[in-house]
Enzyme design. Structure first.
Site, PDB file in Angstrom:
ATOM      1  N   TRP A   1       0.828  -1.203   0.000  1.00 50.34           N
ATOM      2  CA  TRP A   1       0.000   0.000   0.000  1.00 50.34           C
ATOM      3  C   TRP A   1       0.865   1.256   0.000  1.00 50.34           C
ATOM      4  CZ3 TRP A   1      -3.727   2.018  -2.044  1.00 50.34           C
ATOM      5  CH2 TRP A   1      -4.578   2.972  -1.494  1.00 50.34           C
TER       6      TRP A   1
ATOM      7  N   LYS B   1      -5.411   0.464   8.478  1.00 55.32           N
ATOM      8  CA  LYS B   1      -6.762   0.123   8.907  1.00 55.32           C
ATOM      9  C   LYS B   1      -6.698  -0.927  10.008  1.00 55.32           C
ATOM     10  CE  LYS B   1      -8.491   0.932   4.214  1.00 55.32           C
ATOM     11  NZ  LYS B   1      -9.065   0.306   3.009  1.00 55.32           N
TER      12      LYS B   1
ATOM     13  N   GLY C   1     -10.502   3.691   1.880  1.00 57.15           N
ATOM     14  CA  GLY C   1     -11.460   3.456   0.813  1.00 57.15           C
ATOM     15  C   GLY C   1     -11.272   2.090   0.198  1.00 57.15           C
TER      16      GLY C   1
ATOM     17  N   ALA D   1      -3.993  -2.381  -3.618  1.00 59.21           N
ATOM     18  CA  ALA D   1      -2.744  -1.669  -3.873  1.00 59.21           C
ATOM     19  C   ALA D   1      -2.276  -1.796  -5.320  1.00 59.21           C
ATOM     20  CB  ALA D   1      -1.660  -2.175  -2.918  1.00 59.21           C
TER      21      ALA D   1
ATOM     22  N   LYS E   1     -14.144  -3.451   8.714  1.00 57.69           N
ATOM     23  CA  LYS E   1     -14.355  -4.213   7.470  1.00 57.69           C
ATOM     24  C   LYS E   1     -13.373  -5.372   7.347  1.00 57.69           C
ATOM     25  CE  LYS E   1     -10.692  -2.764   4.977  1.00 57.69           C
ATOM     26  NZ  LYS E   1      -9.822  -3.478   4.020  1.00 57.69           N
TER      27      LYS E   1
ATOM     28  N   ASP F   1     -15.654   0.000   0.753  1.00 59.12           N
ATOM     29  CA  ASP F   1     -14.562  -0.857   1.214  1.00 59.12           C
ATOM     30  C   ASP F   1     -15.065  -2.243   1.605  1.00 59.12           C
ATOM     31  OD1 ASP F   1     -11.923  -1.385   1.707  1.00 59.12           O
ATOM     32  OD2 ASP F   1     -11.711  -0.032   3.405  1.00 59.12           O
TER      33      ASP F   1
ATOM     34  N   SER G   1      -8.148  -9.602  -1.498  1.00 60.06           N
ATOM     35  CA  SER G   1      -8.217  -9.172  -0.101  1.00 60.06           C
ATOM     36  C   SER G   1      -7.552 -10.205   0.801  1.00 60.06           C
ATOM     37  CB  SER G   1      -9.679  -8.991   0.324  1.00 60.06           C
ATOM     38  OG  SER G   1      -9.796  -8.962   1.728  1.00 60.06           O
TER      39      SER G   1
ATOM     40  N   ASN H   1      -7.668 -10.411   4.082  1.00 58.08           N
ATOM     41  CA  ASN H   1      -8.567 -10.870   5.142  1.00 58.08           C
ATOM     42  C   ASN H   1      -9.622 -11.830   4.599  1.00 58.08           C
ATOM     43  OD1 ASN H   1      -7.757  -9.154   7.633  1.00 58.08           O
ATOM     44  ND2 ASN H   1      -7.812  -7.693   5.954  1.00 58.08           N
TER      45      ASN H   1
ATOM     46  N   GLU I   1      -4.796  -7.793   8.862  1.00 60.04           N
ATOM     47  CA  GLU I   1      -5.062  -7.003  10.066  1.00 60.04           C
ATOM     48  C   GLU I   1      -6.300  -7.469  10.828  1.00 60.04           C
ATOM     49  OE1 GLU I   1      -3.450  -4.807  11.668  1.00 60.04           O
ATOM     50  OE2 GLU I   1      -2.053  -3.777  10.334  1.00 60.04           O
TER      51      GLU I   1
END
Length: 324
Positions: free
Chosen positions: A15, A101, A129, A133, A184, A237, A247, A249, A274
């Site tokens: 990122w 985040k 948002g 990346a 999120k 998001d 993603s 996660n 995260e």
């Protein structure tokens, strides 16, 4: 002769690298800080090896002393240490915008609350948002929210950082934007589990939708606005993170749903998901404010308490019916 703006990006993960590329498109001089710097003329970095850094991006291992704005793009769990050291060298008038985040695991603090302790009196903001990346680094169209308690500062920073491919919207709901970005990641793990376990698209859609209400309640309890959840930092998001295989996660959730142990999943990765660390901190924050968060609680129990997917399903679906 007009002096070109100077933008400093702290953190050269995926990122951070992407934001260095995006902000370089403004024509500014961009400094990209790395914990273990590579030679200054290096044009590719490990997290996005297919991306060539623009010529106006300079890599360094030294913190900037002055800049028009600093983007803090470290993992949440290291933000306290990095911002404490940055505070000792950075001009006190330079705004710092956090681009991470999550919640600090030990304190359940949001990133700007951490900065309030490590950088007292400094102007700060948050950028968040629906952004993968690699797409931002390639210059593909994307948008995000930049929020500060002072709307005028948010507008000034969006004008500085906005480009034709990375569109920014100003907000004064920094609390709501941060909360949405942190929550999120937890919800994305749950969304991945529903698909990995074969529970279906209906289940994922229901989970995402009810998560908006859940996060909205928590946002209001922590000083934010539920309406922020309708924007890029909220629903935007959530949709991306809960459906896109890029993603981290969501992919953790997919593997959990398929039956792979969490320890094995995390051991096989070089990047941070995260949501795994944020889940218990988010649940602690909700309990502190007496806010019901059944989805966040269930995901946390799946991650930390050995609850099975079938048990989790009943925890959510067997609750008494309520009005929407």
């Amino acid at each position: 002769m007009t002096t070109r703006p100077h933008i400093a990006v702290i953190g050269a993960g995926a990122w951070g690298t992407a934001l260095a590329c995006a902000t370089a498109a403004t024509g500014a001089d961009v400094t990209l800080w790395m914990r273990n710097p590579v030679p200054p003329r290096t044009r590719t970095l490990p997290r996005l090896p297919d991306i060539t850094l623009p010529e106006n991006v300079t890599i360094t291992g030294d913190f900037p002393r002055t800049a028009n704005v600093v983007l803090l793009v470290t993992p949440v769990q290291t933000a306290r240490d990095v911002s404490t050291r940055l505070q000792t060298v950075l001009d006190p008038a330079v705004p710092v915008v956090t681009c991470c985040k999550g919640l600090e695991q030990a304190t359940s603090l949001l990133p700007l609350d951490v900065l309030a302790e490590t950088m007292p009196g400094r102007p700060t903001g948050v950028l968040s948002g629906p952004n993968f990346a690699i797409e931002v680094a390639k210059g593909l169209p994307a948008a995000a929210t930049l929020a500060c308690a002072d709307l005028a500062l948010a507008q000034k920073l969006t004008a500085l950082l906005n480009t034709s491919s990375f569109r920014l919207y100003a907000s004064d709901d920094a609390a709501g934007v941060q909360l949405a970005g942190a929550a999120k990641n937890v919800i994305a793990i749950g969304a991945g589990i529903t698909i990995g376990a074969g529970l279906g698209e209906n289940a994922r859609a229901a989970l995402i939708t009810r998560a908006v209400a859940e996060i909205g309640r928590l946002a209001e309890a922590t000083g934010g606005r539920a309406s922020t959840l309708a924007g890029l930092a909220g629903m935007g998001d959530l949709i991306l993170t809960c459906t896109g295989r890029g993603s981290r996660n969501y992919s953790v959730g997919l593997e959990l749903g398929e039956g792979r142990p969490l320890a094995d999943i995390l051991a096989s990765r070089t990047t941070v998901a995260e949501g795994v660390l944020t889940a218990p901190a988010m649940l602690a924050l909700a309990r502190k404010h007496n806010v019901r968060v059944p989805i966040i609680e269930t995901v946390t129990r799946l991650l930390n308490d050995g609850v099975s997917i079938e048990e989790a399903r009943h925890l959510l679906l067997d609750r008494p019916p309520t009005r929407e």
